[in-house]
Design a protein around this motif. Structure first.
Motif, PDB file in Angstrom:
ATOM      1  N   GLN A 174       0.835  -1.207   0.000  1.00  0.00           N
ATOM      2  CA  GLN A 174       0.000   0.000   0.000  1.00  0.00           C
ATOM      3  C   GLN A 174       0.873   1.262   0.000  1.00  0.00           C
ATOM      4  OE1 GLN A 174      -2.407   0.398   3.501  1.00  0.00           O
ATOM      5  NE2 GLN A 174      -3.368   2.292   2.831  1.00  0.00           N
ATOM      6  N   GLU A 175       1.931   1.257   0.817  1.00  0.00           N
ATOM      7  CA  GLU A 175       2.814   2.424   0.887  1.00  0.00           C
ATOM      8  C   GLU A 175       3.537   2.644  -0.443  1.00  0.00           C
ATOM      9  OE1 GLU A 175       6.666   4.045   3.415  1.00  0.00           O
ATOM     10  OE2 GLU A 175       5.322   2.599   4.381  1.00  0.00           O
ATOM     11  N   VAL A 176       3.996   1.560  -1.065  1.00  0.00           N
ATOM     12  CA  VAL A 176       4.700   1.688  -2.352  1.00  0.00           C
ATOM     13  C   VAL A 176       3.756   2.191  -3.439  1.00  0.00           C
ATOM     14  CG1 VAL A 176       5.996   0.449  -4.143  1.00  0.00           C
ATOM     15  CG2 VAL A 176       6.440  -0.040  -1.728  1.00  0.00           C
ATOM     16  N   ARG A 177       2.481   1.744  -3.420  1.00  0.00           N
ATOM     17  CA  ARG A 177       1.496   2.244  -4.402  1.00  0.00           C
ATOM     18  C   ARG A 177       1.286   3.748  -4.254  1.00  0.00           C
ATOM     19  NH1 ARG A 177      -1.547  -2.345  -2.705  1.00  0.00           N
ATOM     20  NH2 ARG A 177      -1.142  -4.083  -4.109  1.00  0.00           N
ATOM     21  N   VAL A 178       1.191   4.210  -2.995  1.00  0.00           N
ATOM     22  CA  VAL A 178       1.024   5.650  -2.739  1.00  0.00           C
ATOM     23  C   VAL A 178       2.226   6.415  -3.294  1.00  0.00           C
ATOM     24  CG1 VAL A 178       0.963   7.409  -0.912  1.00  0.00           C
ATOM     25  CG2 VAL A 178      -0.496   5.382  -0.729  1.00  0.00           C
ATOM     26  N   LEU A 179       3.419   5.899  -3.057  1.00  0.00           N
ATOM     27  CA  LEU A 179       4.632   6.557  -3.552  1.00  0.00           C
ATOM     28  C   LEU A 179       4.653   6.593  -5.078  1.00  0.00           C
ATOM     29  CD1 LEU A 179       7.208   5.007  -1.053  1.00  0.00           C
ATOM     30  CD2 LEU A 179       6.439   7.381  -1.093  1.00  0.00           C
ATOM     31  N   SER A 180       4.232   5.491  -5.704  1.00  0.00           N
ATOM     32  CA  SER A 180       4.163   5.439  -7.168  1.00  0.00           C
ATOM     33  C   SER A 180       3.196   6.503  -7.699  1.00  0.00           C
ATOM     34  CB  SER A 180       3.722   4.043  -7.620  1.00  0.00           C
ATOM     35  OG  SER A 180       3.478   4.027  -9.004  1.00  0.00           O
TER      36      SER A 180
END
Length: 477
Positions: A174-180
């Motif tokens: 979830q955190e990596v998706r937000v960063l993307s």
């Protein structure tokens, strides 16, 4: 790791109504995020506190008292000394106590000192979305696990950051998706022992067998079955955005099963760069350090990694002058540096840490002058070999993620290649590899092709060829 901790602490404070200032004179609260790995890091904090003491003394009577806090590993290790030394520090919070910061600051507001250095067996801050502080928002750190169970005899980390525990995979994704979605182009997965990641949150994976260790490697603890492992996480993270580079640090050489190496080789957006901390080239010293491998096993792993991931860039850590290290041991470390030829190295003189096994069982018997001399010799050998390793890239086209203007010249840009080596190149108009004919200038966050024209032990220089994408450059190979 401290950048990541800062971002977590800042997210917690922002939720409680705190706003950030870049000006020391403006601040009502000053928090120092600290490290205890070496004595020099702690000395820097004591020096900084002396400066802050003067700031506190000249604070205007009409303003609320300035509150100063020590966060992180030094807080964990030296709580009593910090609180009692000149009564300068108001709050002390260990690495697992950041959620408690608003309460600690409220206590300090009433004029009392406040501390929480309790270590946790399960705190990973999985539900807290860190506030990105890195420049330009092109790269980001994502903490995936905390603590370490390896108990290397020189290392303070298990005592300041506690036992290993991993975040649930779902919260990391979830955190990596937000960063993307925010346009971040490179994520580094962080952990004290990142490749021993083991998410136990999903019941159906509780009985999964433990992956095998690298050949010839052992641990001080029994194999830990169950859980989703690092290879699963790396696979899932790398699928989120094919135009986002994935790195990870810091791994232990024991935890590189073939499936991890195979995935790195196959997935175009997982960087072909591995950190393989050796610490010493002498089997006798490695044994005293409780590293769990011999020189021969380490060299065999290096050969295996290079076979599985052709063109891989390697980095390492080395300690000069560990307890009982002889001149012969030192020569073996020098020869390992020359044999492996790393692209990047982190080399330090040994610094005895209280509470570690070395402080209880071994004598810090290498004189400071000898440590310095050995360190200088290691650094010289590393630079010589790194210059050769980097020199092999001259004439090649490298994919570089543009970070921004070079520090030394406004007419040049800098970025990093897949192997995490800094690349400097003129800021010139270039064609887009997708075609279209018009010329453009590279912007931070762009991927560009750079033809390398010269190399040193730390940097590559080159000329811009075109703008590109990770997918396009992978297809071209």
């Amino acid at each position: 790791m401290n950048v990541s901790d800062t971002e977590i602490a800042w997210a917690i404070l922002r939720e409680s109504g705190y706003t950030r200032t870049r000006e020391l004179e403006e601040a009502d609260v000053i928090l120092l995020v600290t490290c205890s790995v070496r004595e020099k890091a702690e000395q820097t904090i004591w020096n900084r506190l002396r400066h802050l003491k003067a700031l506190k003394a000249r604070r205007h009577r009409g303003r609320p008292p300035l509150r100063i806090g020590i966060l992180g590993c030094m807080a964990e290790r030296l709580k009593e000394e910090i609180l009692h030394k000149e009564k300068l520090v108001d709050i002390v919070a260990g690495p697992d106590a950041y959620r408690d910061l608003p309460r600690l600051l409220a206590v300090a507001e009433s004029g009392q000192q406040a501390a929480n250095v309790l270590l946790s067996l399960d705190e990973t801050y999985a539900d807290i979305l860190p506030v990105q502080t890195s420049a330009g928002g092109i790269t980001a750190f994502v903490s995936i696990m905390r603590g370490c169970d390896n108990m290397c005899s020189y290392c303070i980390v298990p005592f300041t950051r506690g036992r290993e525990r991993s975040r649930p995979v779902a919260s990391i994704l979830q955190e990596v998706r937000v960063l993307s979605d925010q346009g971040v182009k490179e994520v580094t997965l962080l952990g004290q022992n990142v490749n021993s990641f083991r998410d136990l949150s999903e019941v159906q994976f509780q009985a999964a067998p433990a992956p095998s260790l690298s050949r010839g490697f052992t641990t001080v603890y029994k194999a830990k079955p169950g859980g989703l492992r690092f290879v699963h996480l790396l696979d899932q993270v790398s699928r989120i955005d094919p135009e986002m580079r994935i790195r990870f640090t810091s791994p232990h050489p024991k935890d590189f099963p073939d499936e991890v190496l195979q995935l790195i080789h196959e997935r175009h957006n997982i960087c072909k760069q591995l950190h393989l901390p050796a610490q010493s080239g002498s089997t006798r010293v490695l044994q005293a350090m409780q590293r769990g491998y011999t020189r021969e096993a380490y060299i065999e792993l290096v050969h295996h990694v290079r076979k599985c991931i052709p063109g891989v860039s390697l980095s390492s850590d080395f300690i000069a002058g560990f307890c009982g290290e002889t001149e012969e041991d030192h020569q073996q470390t020098l020869s390992l540096l020359r044999e492996v030829r790393y692209n990047v190295g982190f080399l330090f003189a040994y610094s005895m840490r209280q509470k570690t096994r070395a402080s209880h069982r071994l004598r810090d018997d290498v004189p400071a002058a000898v440590k310095r001399r050995r360190l200088e010799e290691l650094v010289a050998a590393f630079r010589e070999e790194a210059a050769r390793a980097n020199g092999a890239m001259v004439g090649q086209a490298q994919v570089v993620l543009v970070e921004g203007p070079s520090k030394r010249s406004a007419s040049e840009l800098c970025g990093r290649n897949d192997g995490n080596i800094k690349v400097i190149f003129p800021d010139a108009e270039i064609p887009d590899a997708a075609g279209g004919g018009e010329l453009l200038r590279a912007q931070p966050g762009d991927y560009v092709l750079v033809k390398v024209t010269s190399a040193s032990s730390q940097t590559l220089r080159g000329v811009l060829l075109s703008r590109t994408t990770l997918s396009r450059s992978a297809a071209a190979h």
